[in-house]
Design an enzyme around this catalytic site. Structure first.
Site, short mmCIF file in Angstrom:
data_model
loop_
_atom_site.label_atom_id
_atom_site.label_comp_id
_atom_site.label_asym_id
_atom_site.label_seq_id
_atom_site.Cartn_x
_atom_site.Cartn_y
_atom_site.Cartn_z
N LYS A 76 9.65 31.12 -35.28
CA LYS A 76 8.58 30.32 -34.70
C LYS A 76 7.58 31.19 -33.94
CE LYS A 76 9.19 28.07 -30.47
NZ LYS A 76 8.09 28.42 -29.60
N ARG A 84 0.72 26.80 -26.15
CA ARG A 84 -0.12 27.88 -25.59
C ARG A 84 -0.91 28.60 -26.68
NH1 ARG A 84 1.01 29.80 -20.59
NH2 ARG A 84 1.09 32.03 -21.08
N CYS A 112 -1.22 22.12 -14.55
CA CYS A 112 0.15 21.79 -14.19
C CYS A 112 0.99 21.35 -15.38
CB CYS A 112 0.16 20.70 -13.12
SG CYS A 112 -0.71 19.24 -13.68
N ASP A 149 15.26 33.54 -24.14
CA ASP A 149 15.51 32.35 -24.97
C ASP A 149 16.95 32.27 -25.48
OD1 ASP A 149 12.53 31.45 -25.30
OD2 ASP A 149 12.60 33.59 -25.72
N VAL A 208 12.74 37.04 -16.71
CA VAL A 208 11.49 36.85 -17.45
C VAL A 208 10.72 35.63 -16.92
CG1 VAL A 208 10.44 36.51 -19.73
CG2 VAL A 208 12.48 37.95 -19.49
N1 EPU Z 1 2.75 35.75 -17.55
C1 EPU Z 1 1.80 35.77 -16.54
N2 EPU Z 1 0.48 35.68 -16.89
C2 EPU Z 1 0.07 35.56 -18.19
C3 EPU Z 1 1.04 35.55 -19.21
C4 EPU Z 1 2.38 35.65 -18.85
O1 EPU Z 1 2.14 35.87 -15.36
O2 EPU Z 1 -1.14 35.48 -18.44
C5 EPU Z 1 4.17 35.83 -17.18
C6 EPU Z 1 4.91 34.53 -17.55
O3 EPU Z 1 4.75 33.54 -16.57
C7 EPU Z 1 6.34 35.02 -17.69
C8 EPU Z 1 6.17 36.43 -18.23
O4 EPU Z 1 4.82 36.81 -17.96
O5 EPU Z 1 6.96 35.06 -16.42
C9 EPU Z 1 6.47 36.59 -19.69
O6 EPU Z 1 5.72 35.66 -20.45
P1 EPU Z 1 5.19 36.02 -21.90
O7 EPU Z 1 3.71 36.09 -21.87
O8 EPU Z 1 5.95 37.19 -22.42
O9 EPU Z 1 5.64 34.73 -22.71
P2 EPU Z 1 4.78 33.93 -23.77
O10 EPU Z 1 4.04 34.84 -24.67
O11 EPU Z 1 4.05 32.82 -23.11
C10 EPU Z 1 6.61 33.99 -25.65
C11 EPU Z 1 7.40 32.97 -26.40
C12 EPU Z 1 8.45 32.37 -25.50
C13 EPU Z 1 9.36 33.47 -24.98
C14 EPU Z 1 8.51 34.55 -24.28
C15 EPU Z 1 9.34 35.73 -23.83
C16 EPU Z 1 5.79 32.12 -27.98
C17 EPU Z 1 4.97 30.98 -28.45
N3 EPU Z 1 6.51 31.93 -26.88
O12 EPU Z 1 5.97 33.27 -24.60
O13 EPU Z 1 9.22 31.48 -26.28
O14 EPU Z 1 10.28 32.94 -24.08
O15 EPU Z 1 7.48 35.02 -25.16
O16 EPU Z 1 9.95 36.34 -24.92
O17 EPU Z 1 5.83 33.18 -28.59
C18 EPU Z 1 10.34 29.50 -26.81
O18 EPU Z 1 10.34 29.89 -27.99
O19 EPU Z 1 10.97 28.47 -26.42
C19 EPU Z 1 9.59 30.25 -25.80
C20 EPU Z 1 9.35 29.78 -24.59
#
Ligand code: EPU
Length: 439
Positions: free
Chosen positions: A23, A97, A121, A312, A334
């Site tokens: 995904k 997102r 929120c 995850d 994370v």
């Molecule tokens: N963060 C910030 N600011 C930002 C972006 C992220 O502070 O602008 C913080 C987040 O709040 C978090 C950390 O950085 O504490 C890591 O977030 P990351 O950006 O790595 O996560 P993401 O890209 O939003 C993807 C997956 C998630 C998975 C994470 C970590 C997708 C669509 N989602 O999220 O998957 O947990 O990477 O590997 O790729 C899921 O599949 O259920 C899921 C939540």
């Protein structure tokens, strides 16, 4: 689909299921198709709601998307890319997102992009500040309007940049890649995320004509090019779904063969699975996860960015840890708030305490900030059936595992959410002999 699942637990899951593309890669590869001047073909695509959401978003932006769900093929033609109405994006994307990742490609194609204010929120504590910072670094103007969301423009085009992430965020790394590949000149990203799904996105972009090198110590370098073509690619397997079924086998005392699961992306999970007392067999076409009988062991575990133990994977494994002997400690580094799902497990008889302190490992960035981000699980505790509501995708699947492991009949509400990331999970549960029924 009705949304309450009646689960009569207490029987081991046994059998074979198939897992298709990840995904968290497929959705990004679909966004990458916007950058091409010709049609892209993506294979091994699962039939999940997130894919439908991104298909809809692409269609709203003028991309023609054809899907063959049985074969798992998506064909995307970006010849007529156009701006979409913010209200339509907002209505369509829900809490996804993905819209934020459309910005770079749309700025290159159209010079502007609109996105809903994803920092609101509705998605709680998952900010987009890194994404907006990165877009600004490339020279984009970001204007926030309280009512209309975010309008981003690049009247003078986008220029390569040097950027260091404060934290190796997956989404922010993808944002930078999707923007840098067609920006003028060179870009360097330090402290990049290097998850396998990101490496597969880089492979897609290379197929399209991009110049990207991944250097040691989380450094990624990109040389911008003026044009990219479409791609033809088979998505890597979903290591989160595979691990979820592995954890379900362990928690229910069963044996699940996951066809399509691949070892290299799952090594960290497999090490922990073995330490807890699970057994597995790896073959060319998948992984068989087994509870070999006997006692499960408690462990000390910390989630981390790749190559660490994925956040995850944490929730499904915690359910299995309720059946392990002794005290397990899980430190989530994370996300600051990923133990909400343990409330339902406690209701089902699990002994789990959550703490604000960084337990069992190195202090993390949440340590001094009042977040319940460490958990102590003491076991084994028999789980008993309960009526529970799915809180989010991964927490929800974990509740389902708990209900399958518990004695008695549980009613699990809000089950639709699980379709976001688990293809045909009801069919798979039936194939594994679970006693489940939609009511
Ligand atoms: N963060 C910030 N600011 C930002 C972006 C992220 O502070 O602008 C913080 C987040 O709040 C978090 C950390 O950085 O504490 C890591 O977030 P990351 O950006 O790595 O996560 P993401 O890209 O939003 C993807 C997956 C998630 C998975 C994470 C970590 C997708 C669509 N989602 O999220 O998957 O947990 O990477 O590997 O790729 C899921 O599949 O259920 C899921 C939540």
């Amino acid at each position: 689909m009705k949304s309450v699942l009646r689960v009569t637990g207490g029987r081991p899951l046994v059998g074979e299921i198939t897992v298709r593309g990840a995904k968290n890669f497929v959705s990004k590869a679909m966004v990458a198709s916007l950058l091409g001047t010709s049609t892209s073909v993506l294979r091994n695509v699962p039939q999940i709601n997130d894919v439908e959401i991104v298909s809809g978003l692409l269609s709203l932006h003028g991309v023609s998307v054809e899907s063959d769900p049985v074969a798992g093929t998506l064909t995307m033609d970006p010849s007529n890319v156009d701006l979409a109405r913010l209200a339509d994006i907002d209505a369509h994307a829900g809490s996804s997102r993905i819209p934020i990742l459309l910005c770079g490609p749309l700025l290159h194609r159209l010079g502007e992009a609109f996105i809903p204010d994803l920092g609101g929120c509705r998605i709680g504590d998952r900010p987009i500040n890194y994404h907006l910072d990165i877009l600004r670094e490339f020279g984009a103007h970001v204007e926030k309007h309280s009512e209309t969301g975010i309008h981003i423009t690049a009247p003078n085009g986008l220029e390569g940049t040097k950027y260091e992430l404060r934290y190796p965020s997956v989404g922010a790394t993808e944002q930078l890649l999707l923007t840098a590949v067609r920006a003028e000149g060179k870009t360097e990203l330090r402290n990049a995320a290097i998850e396998p799904e990101i490496m597969d996105l880089i492979a897609v972009l290379q197929k399209m004509g991009a110049l990207i090198s991944v250097d040691t110590d989380r450094v990624i370098r990109i040389e911008g090019v003026s044009e990219l073509s479409g791609f033809n690619h088979t998505a890597l397997s979903d290591r989160i779904e595979s691990a979820s079924w592995g954890a379900a086998a362990l928690a229910t005392g069963g044996e699940v063969t996951v066809k399509g699961a691949t070892q290299p992306e799952m090594m960290t999970f497999l090490n922990i699975f073995r330490k807890v007392g699970g057994d597995f067999e790896i073959s060319d076409d998948g992984i068989r996860f087994m509870h070999p009988g006997g006692k499960l062991n408690s462990i000390v575990l910390e989630t981390d960015v790749h190559p660490g133990f994925m956040t995850d994977w944490q929730q499904p494994l915690v359910v299995a840890l309720t059946q392990a002997y002794g005290l397990s400690i899980v430190h989530e580094t994370v996300y600051e708030n990923r133990f909400g799902f343990t409330d339902a497990l406690r209701k089902m008889g699990a002994h789990i305490q959550v703490y604000r302190e960084c337990l069992g490992g190195t202090p993390c960035r949440f340590g001094q900030r009042n977040f319940n981000h460490s958990a102590v699980i003491s076991g084994p505790t028999p789980l008993k059936a309960a009526d529970i509501t799915v809180p989010d995708l991964r927490g929800g699947f974990s509740h389902l595992i708990a209900a399958l492991a518990a004695e008695g009949t549980s009613n699990v509400s809000g089950i639709k959410l699980i379709n976001r990331g688990y293809e045909d999970f009801l069919g798979k549960l039936a194939a594994l002999g679970a006693d489940v029924e939609m009511v």
